[in-house]
Design a protein around this motif. Structure first.
Motif, PDB file in Angstrom:
ATOM      1  N   PRO A  68      -0.664  -0.034  -3.842  1.00  0.00           N
ATOM      2  CA  PRO A  68      -0.492  -0.668  -5.154  1.00  0.00           C
ATOM      3  C   PRO A  68      -1.795  -0.830  -5.928  1.00  0.00           C
ATOM      4  O   PRO A  68      -1.797  -1.470  -6.983  1.00  0.00           O
ATOM      5  CB  PRO A  68       0.098  -2.031  -4.789  1.00  0.00           C
ATOM      6  CG  PRO A  68      -0.483  -2.339  -3.449  1.00  0.00           C
ATOM      7  CD  PRO A  68      -0.595  -1.007  -2.745  1.00  0.00           C
ATOM      8  N   HIS A  72      -0.095   1.441 -10.680  1.00  0.00           N
ATOM      9  CA  HIS A  72       0.810   0.305 -10.862  1.00  0.00           C
ATOM     10  C   HIS A  72       2.144   0.632 -10.188  1.00  0.00           C
ATOM     11  O   HIS A  72       2.622   1.778 -10.265  1.00  0.00           O
ATOM     12  CB  HIS A  72       1.032   0.046 -12.360  1.00  0.00           C
ATOM     13  CG  HIS A  72       1.723  -1.239 -12.649  1.00  0.00           C
ATOM     14  ND1 HIS A  72       3.083  -1.396 -12.500  1.00  0.00           N
ATOM     15  CD2 HIS A  72       1.234  -2.447 -13.065  1.00  0.00           C
ATOM     16  CE1 HIS A  72       3.410  -2.632 -12.830  1.00  0.00           C
ATOM     17  NE2 HIS A  72       2.313  -3.288 -13.166  1.00  0.00           N
ATOM     18  N   PRO A  73       2.777  -0.322  -9.517  1.00  0.00           N
ATOM     19  CA  PRO A  73       4.040  -0.046  -8.824  1.00  0.00           C
ATOM     20  C   PRO A  73       5.137   0.534  -9.716  1.00  0.00           C
ATOM     21  O   PRO A  73       5.983   1.290  -9.232  1.00  0.00           O
ATOM     22  CB  PRO A  73       4.438  -1.405  -8.248  1.00  0.00           C
ATOM     23  CG  PRO A  73       3.136  -2.102  -8.039  1.00  0.00           C
ATOM     24  CD  PRO A  73       2.275  -1.677  -9.193  1.00  0.00           C
ATOM     25  N   THR A  76       4.516   4.233  -9.707  1.00  0.00           N
ATOM     26  CA  THR A  76       4.932   4.789  -8.418  1.00  0.00           C
ATOM     27  C   THR A  76       6.448   4.866  -8.326  1.00  0.00           C
ATOM     28  O   THR A  76       7.007   5.885  -7.890  1.00  0.00           O
ATOM     29  CB  THR A  76       4.388   3.923  -7.265  1.00  0.00           C
ATOM     30  OG1 THR A  76       2.960   3.934  -7.327  1.00  0.00           O
ATOM     31  CG2 THR A  76       4.841   4.448  -5.910  1.00  0.00           C
ATOM     32  N   LEU A  95       4.507   3.030   1.582  1.00  0.00           N
ATOM     33  CA  LEU A  95       3.552   2.098   0.976  1.00  0.00           C
ATOM     34  C   LEU A  95       2.573   1.574   2.018  1.00  0.00           C
ATOM     35  O   LEU A  95       2.983   1.213   3.126  1.00  0.00           O
ATOM     36  CB  LEU A  95       4.317   0.926   0.359  1.00  0.00           C
ATOM     37  CG  LEU A  95       3.499  -0.201  -0.270  1.00  0.00           C
ATOM     38  CD1 LEU A  95       2.760   0.312  -1.503  1.00  0.00           C
ATOM     39  CD2 LEU A  95       4.407  -1.369  -0.633  1.00  0.00           C
ATOM     40  N   SER A 110      -5.432  -3.777  -0.166  1.00  0.00           N
ATOM     41  CA  SER A 110      -4.531  -4.779  -0.733  1.00  0.00           C
ATOM     42  C   SER A 110      -4.282  -5.904   0.261  1.00  0.00           C
ATOM     43  O   SER A 110      -4.219  -5.695   1.471  1.00  0.00           O
ATOM     44  CB  SER A 110      -3.196  -4.128  -1.121  1.00  0.00           C
ATOM     45  OG  SER A 110      -3.406  -3.109  -2.061  1.00  0.00           O
ATOM     46  N   THR A 118       4.661  -6.373  -4.053  1.00  0.00           N
ATOM     47  CA  THR A 118       4.920  -4.964  -4.359  1.00  0.00           C
ATOM     48  C   THR A 118       6.239  -4.496  -3.756  1.00  0.00           C
ATOM     49  O   THR A 118       7.028  -3.800  -4.419  1.00  0.00           O
ATOM     50  CB  THR A 118       3.769  -4.089  -3.844  1.00  0.00           C
ATOM     51  OG1 THR A 118       2.537  -4.521  -4.435  1.00  0.00           O
ATOM     52  CG2 THR A 118       4.003  -2.633  -4.188  1.00  0.00           C
ATOM     53  N   TYR A 133       5.877  -8.291 -11.645  1.00  0.00           N
ATOM     54  CA  TYR A 133       4.682  -7.946 -10.893  1.00  0.00           C
ATOM     55  C   TYR A 133       3.470  -8.545 -11.592  1.00  0.00           C
ATOM     56  O   TYR A 133       3.230  -8.292 -12.768  1.00  0.00           O
ATOM     57  CB  TYR A 133       4.529  -6.426 -10.792  1.00  0.00           C
ATOM     58  CG  TYR A 133       3.391  -5.996  -9.891  1.00  0.00           C
ATOM     59  CD1 TYR A 133       3.496  -6.110  -8.507  1.00  0.00           C
ATOM     60  CD2 TYR A 133       2.207  -5.492 -10.428  1.00  0.00           C
ATOM     61  CE1 TYR A 133       2.447  -5.718  -7.673  1.00  0.00           C
ATOM     62  CE2 TYR A 133       1.163  -5.098  -9.598  1.00  0.00           C
ATOM     63  CZ  TYR A 133       1.290  -5.223  -8.225  1.00  0.00           C
ATOM     64  OH  TYR A 133       0.257  -4.846  -7.402  1.00  0.00           O
TER      65      TYR A 133
END
Length: 313
Positions: A68, A72-73, A76, A95, A110, A118, A133
């Motif tokens: 992440p 940015h998630p 993704t 992930l 992270s 996430t 988020y």
């Protein structure tokens, strides 16, 4: 329970080699195919996943793994859902905390609170509902099919988080003591969340190299052993808490010291590269804790032990 087999690739391949390798992986009967996401070391993960999707028919495709921090998630999720649509529903999110991707940027991995946020975001966002988020709320105007989320996890906190929230765990360690301990942590997280632990797929990631002897396999596996040992030391052995101590009690002190030596020598820019200098400090005992090497019979015996513990992939 049935044992599944997947394969990962991308670190040392040119982009024009991905199609043929993906076809061969599917023809060989692998259940899933992952691609590395490490922007300073390899080709773009989504280009590789897209090529794999259009050149295969059955194999599932995901990251091995993304993180992440570099994307940015929502980016993704959108990219992975696009590949899921293209492939007829065969994509998943892999992930992690960002080992080589952030290590080559000289920045931190992270944190677990970020990973929790996430995973929850992916679940909500790909279900087509409003997701949040870092305080920002958003939704996708077209995604409405939840993507499965598999988490690269090593330490007790990440394993328990995976057991509580994710569809599957991608972890390392072929030694039965390590595998058993990791399943215990996954189970603890699942039970705390009120989940059936059997709902969580458990993948042990390794290199499998068939040779006449373990020594013959050494050159091919020693660098990747360094990767596994580095992640294991960073996430597990350097900590002191009851969960970690319960594992340390099961491991040989010399092996733990050798794992630390491998960690201290690791070079992220030599990540998964054959003949990486850090591979020279890896001992055979450390290799045997993380890799499957030797004769076919030797390897099948090791796989059976993992299966008996409860590993299913």
């Amino acid at each position: 329970m049935r044992m599944e087999f997947g394969t990962g690739m991308g670190r040392n391949l040119r982009i024009d080699e991905i199609a043929e390798h993906s076809k061969i992986a599917e023809q060989a009967g692998f259940s899933h195919l992952t691609f590395i996401d490490s922007q300073n070391l390899s080709r773009d993960v989504y280009s590789m996943m897209t090529i794999a999707a259009v050149n295969t028919k059955h194999i599932t495709i995901g990251h091995g793994v993304t993180n992440p921090f570099t994307r940015h998630p929502s980016v993704t999720a959108n990219a992975t859902a696009t590949i899921d649509e293209l492939s007829g529903g065969r994509a998943f999110v892999g992930l992690g905390v960002g080992m080589s991707a952030v290590g080559t940027m000289d920045t931190r991995r992270s944190r677990m609170d970020e990973m929790k946020e996430t995973i929850t975001f992916f679940k909500d966002y790909t279900s087509g509902i409003e997701a949040e988020y870092r305080g920002a709320k958003m939704h996708s105007e077209w995604i409405g099919k939840p993507l499965k989320v598999y988490v690269g996890c090593e330490g007790p906190r990440s394993l328990q988080l995976t057991g509580a929230l994710a569809d599957g765990a991608i972890t390392t360690g072929v030694h039965p003591s390590i595998a058993q301990w990791k399943l215990e942590q996954l189970q603890k997280g699942a039970e705390k969340a009120g989940r059936d632990p059997s709902e969580v797929d458990v993948w042990v990631r390794t290199m499998c190299y068939v040779a006449g002897s373990k020594e013959e396999a050494r050159r091919e596996v020693q660098s990747y052993t360094g990767t596994s040992a580095t992640s294991f030391y960073f996430s597990v052995l350097r900590w002191n808490n009851p969960d970690v101590e319960s594992l340390k009690d099961r491991l040989d002190p010399q092996v733990m010291e050798d794992i630390k030596i491998a960690h201290d020598a690791y070079d992220y820019y030599e990540h998964e590269k054959t003949d990486a200098p850090h591979g020279k400090v890896v001992t055979q005992d450390v290799i045997d804790h993380f890799m499957l090497t030797g004769t076919a019979d030797d390897i099948c015996e090791q796989i059976q032990k993992l299966y008996d513990v409860g590993v299913n992939t």
